[in-house]
Scaffold this active site. Structure first.
Site, PDB file in Angstrom:
ATOM      1  N   CYS A 211       2.355  13.204  -1.088  1.00  0.00           N
ATOM      2  CA  CYS A 211       3.058  12.964  -2.353  1.00  0.00           C
ATOM      3  C   CYS A 211       4.512  12.544  -2.106  1.00  0.00           C
ATOM      4  O   CYS A 211       5.095  12.831  -1.058  1.00  0.00           O
ATOM      5  CB  CYS A 211       3.071  14.219  -3.196  1.00  0.00           C
ATOM      6  SG  CYS A 211       1.465  14.702  -3.834  1.00  0.00           S
TER       7      CYS A 211
ATOM      8  N   GLU B  13       7.400  13.571  -3.419  1.00  0.00           N
ATOM      9  CA  GLU B  13       8.428  14.595  -3.232  1.00  0.00           C
ATOM     10  C   GLU B  13       8.302  15.253  -1.860  1.00  0.00           C
ATOM     11  O   GLU B  13       9.301  15.594  -1.229  1.00  0.00           O
ATOM     12  CB  GLU B  13       8.437  15.625  -4.366  1.00  0.00           C
ATOM     13  CG  GLU B  13       7.122  16.213  -4.780  1.00  0.00           C
ATOM     14  CD  GLU B  13       6.289  15.354  -5.726  1.00  0.00           C
ATOM     15  OE1 GLU B  13       5.970  14.211  -5.360  1.00  0.00           O
ATOM     16  OE2 GLU B  13       5.906  15.857  -6.796  1.00  0.00           O
TER      17      GLU B  13
HETATM   18  N1  THU Z   1       1.361  12.382  -6.582  1.00  0.00           N
HETATM   19  C1  THU Z   1       2.632  12.516  -6.121  1.00  0.00           C
HETATM   20  O1  THU Z   1       3.119  11.690  -5.341  1.00  0.00           O
HETATM   21  N2  THU Z   1       3.349  13.589  -6.545  1.00  0.00           N
HETATM   22  C2  THU Z   1       2.865  14.528  -7.413  1.00  0.00           C
HETATM   23  O2  THU Z   1       3.464  15.580  -7.561  1.00  0.00           O
HETATM   24  C3  THU Z   1       1.641  14.243  -8.164  1.00  0.00           C
HETATM   25  C4  THU Z   1       0.699  13.342  -7.456  1.00  0.00           C
HETATM   26  C5  THU Z   1       0.576  11.224  -6.127  1.00  0.00           C
HETATM   27  C6  THU Z   1      -0.550  11.548  -5.185  1.00  0.00           C
HETATM   28  C7  THU Z   1      -1.447  10.346  -5.370  1.00  0.00           C
HETATM   29  O3  THU Z   1      -1.001   9.291  -4.537  1.00  0.00           O
HETATM   30  C8  THU Z   1      -1.227   9.929  -6.811  1.00  0.00           C
HETATM   31  O4  THU Z   1      -0.026  10.583  -7.230  1.00  0.00           O
HETATM   32  C9  THU Z   1      -2.359  10.306  -7.745  1.00  0.00           C
HETATM   33  O5  THU Z   1      -2.708  11.631  -7.581  1.00  0.00           O
END
Ligand code: THU
Length: 131
Positions: A54, A56
């Site tokens: 993700c 963050e």
């Molecule tokens: N995702 C993030 O980057 N941060 C979050 O806190 C929520 C989910 C991303 C993971 C994945 O690449 C996409 O969002 C869909 O789940």
């Protein structure tokens, strides 16, 4: 403290760099150190979906791997109608490296924001004090 415009812009600009060929759901982050240094993060997906990192966590890992340990703010941006909601894994990683009262600014499309904190996002967190 509310997020500086510059930090919001860094998180927003990160959306264009997200590697999201599978979900098409870009997320951007800007982590700010106590000294004012900024670390940009994006979500990075993988054909083996579970390996996705993700936005963050990317920002936090970039900063920690450069020796940073003291943070003052995190901005997370998504193209979501409401301010983006960080996933549980990221909340746990925030609780590891950021003070419970550290402000977190969540941003949605059109710049709609929600101000929160690490402990509001993950109350009663499991941390080193529990070991
Ligand atoms: N995702 C993030 O980057 N941060 C979050 O806190 C929520 C989910 C991303 C993971 C994945 O690449 C996409 O969002 C869909 O789940």
């Amino acid at each position: 403290m509310t997020a500086k415009k510059e930090w919001l812009a860094i998180a927003d600009e990160a959306l264009t760099k997200a590697y999201v060929p599978y979900s098409h759901f870009p997320v951007g982050a800007c982590l700010v150190t106590e000294a004012g240094q900024t670390y940009q993060g994006v979500n990075i997906e993988n054909a083996s979906y579970g390996l996705t990192n993700c936005a963050e966590r990317t920002a936090i890992f970039k900063a920690v791997s450069e020796g940073e340990r003291d943070f003052q703010h995190l901005v997370i941006a998504g193209n979501t109608p409401e301010p983006i909601s960080p996933c549980g894994a990221c909340r746990q990683v925030m609780a590891e490296f950021c003070a419970p009262d550290m402000p977190v600014t969540l941003v949605g499309e059109h710049g709609v924001t929600k101000e929160t904190t690490v402990s509001e996002l993950l109350p009663y967190a499991f941390t080193e004090k529990d070991l």
